[in-house]
Design a protein around this motif. Sequence first.
Motif: not given
Length: 551
Positions: A304-308, A334-336, A356-361, A541-545
């Motif tokens: 499963v992948t997702g944001v917090n 990831g993502g946040m 937890e992973g970290y990345g950027l576009t 759109n991806v759930g980041k606050i």
Amino acid sequence: MTKIWLEQSYPEGVPFEINADKYQSLAQMFDKYGALYADKTAYINMGAELSFGQVHQQAQDFAAYLQHQLKLQKGDKIAIMVPNTLQYPIALFAGIIAGLVVVNVNPLYTARELKHQLNDSGAKAIVIIENFACTLEKVIADTPIEHVILTSMGDRLGMVKGALVNFVCRHVKKLVPSFALNNAIPFNQVLAEGKSLTFKPVDINGDDLAFLQYTGGTTGVSKGAMLSHRNMVANLEQAKGVLEPLLVKGEEFVVTALPLYHIFALTANCLTFFTLGGSNLLITNPRDMPGFVKELGKYKFTAVTGVNTLFNGLLNTPGFEQLDFTHLKVSLGGGMAVQRAVAERWQEVTGTRLLEGYGLTECSPLVTISPYNQTAFNGSIGLPAPSTDVKIIDDQGNECDINQPGEMFVKGPQVMVGYYNRQQATDEILKDGWLATGDIAVMDEAGFFSIVDRKKDMIIVSGFNVFPNEIEDVVMMHPKVVETAAIGIPHDISGEIVKIFVVRNDDSLTDKELIKHCKENLTNYKVPKLVEFKDELPKSNVGKILRRELR
């Protein structure tokens, strides 16, 4: 020195370096795995399945139509404005093998945002779902779009089910506002006509652009990150390198709730699991949490992948705890920032670590990831991916000591070519091959990195740096809190004070109780002075606050 630490910290089986030129292009990779796993299920949506072989054939049919009927040439831009449905991977791979540059578009864009992205990218064609065609109608005359391929939610679900889904979308739930797009070509017609045409293979090399992946535009206008085929191949090899020891080729099943037009799900789910022969369960509307949980109950998912916020939402949805997690191997956030309270509860409920992973576009996106053998959440974003260099730089441009915070810089084969048609913006972020992330981070003695916060989100109280992530982590420790976000508010004396926005699960929770909780866990200048309770927090759109909206 750092590399010695990292090699000692890497789990067994994870390579320290990868071959960024393993495949000449994503097209070559697609051909290989489309044939290798031809009979296995590649994508599932609303109960309908597409095998690897079917995706490969339908992508070729679609690409043949693009070549012969629309006369699109190598290097032309094609926009895809489609949510997680079976149409997305078909259109995606068709664009890739035809040598086009794919421009992923968020279907929830406003007319202004859509107009900017289509004009900035110079897209000649767009594949769009009818639910949002009214947005395109408002701006299409002022864009370079020459061809519109129109799809409906149920187009690839089979004749009976597809017709039913489309009827419900249009007439029962009324999810399709009226629109008029002249000469729009139906998606299924493209596939039908493409079958009778011959796809002509295109010579694509690693330096050719694969994507114009637009950043969220949180700092000014949205910019298109130029991601080459080599960038993407490298990042797929990096992602596979860190996860492969844990996964079995041809047997994995990943839950894809984040939208595929977002770089995280595009690379981590759609493409990485394609190279592993795994199945992608495409969730079209993850905001319907009860429906999402019901869908999960039908499958033996292994990843499963997702944001917090997605993980937190699942944990707070009735029925989730009763699901079968015995096959789950990998949960990747990831993502946040992943919050400790969420990670610990996820491990308690599912029996698996939330890595937890970290990345950027701008990095295709993977930069660092927690090792798969990590036994518990430690608040770090893990170790650099294979063939990735990371350094921490202070305000004077000097490399920081261990545990000293500074801006994170990244170098590796996954780092973008630059921003499309924006040389000045490119020069500001790319410096001698290093990408300046804009994130404040620290590295510990073992080479593990932790994000302290975004530079622009930092709160300065009486000259002291206060990082919202730390405040939010503490607030989330309170059992009556569901979600929170911290921002800085201007103050005459201290410059700024901390304000928190809170979604609670118990109306008895007061601001005094919450501030008392914070005082027990934070030094005084970090303690929130203002508390505002809300029914929900604004999210991307991806759930980041979205802290900027709260400001």
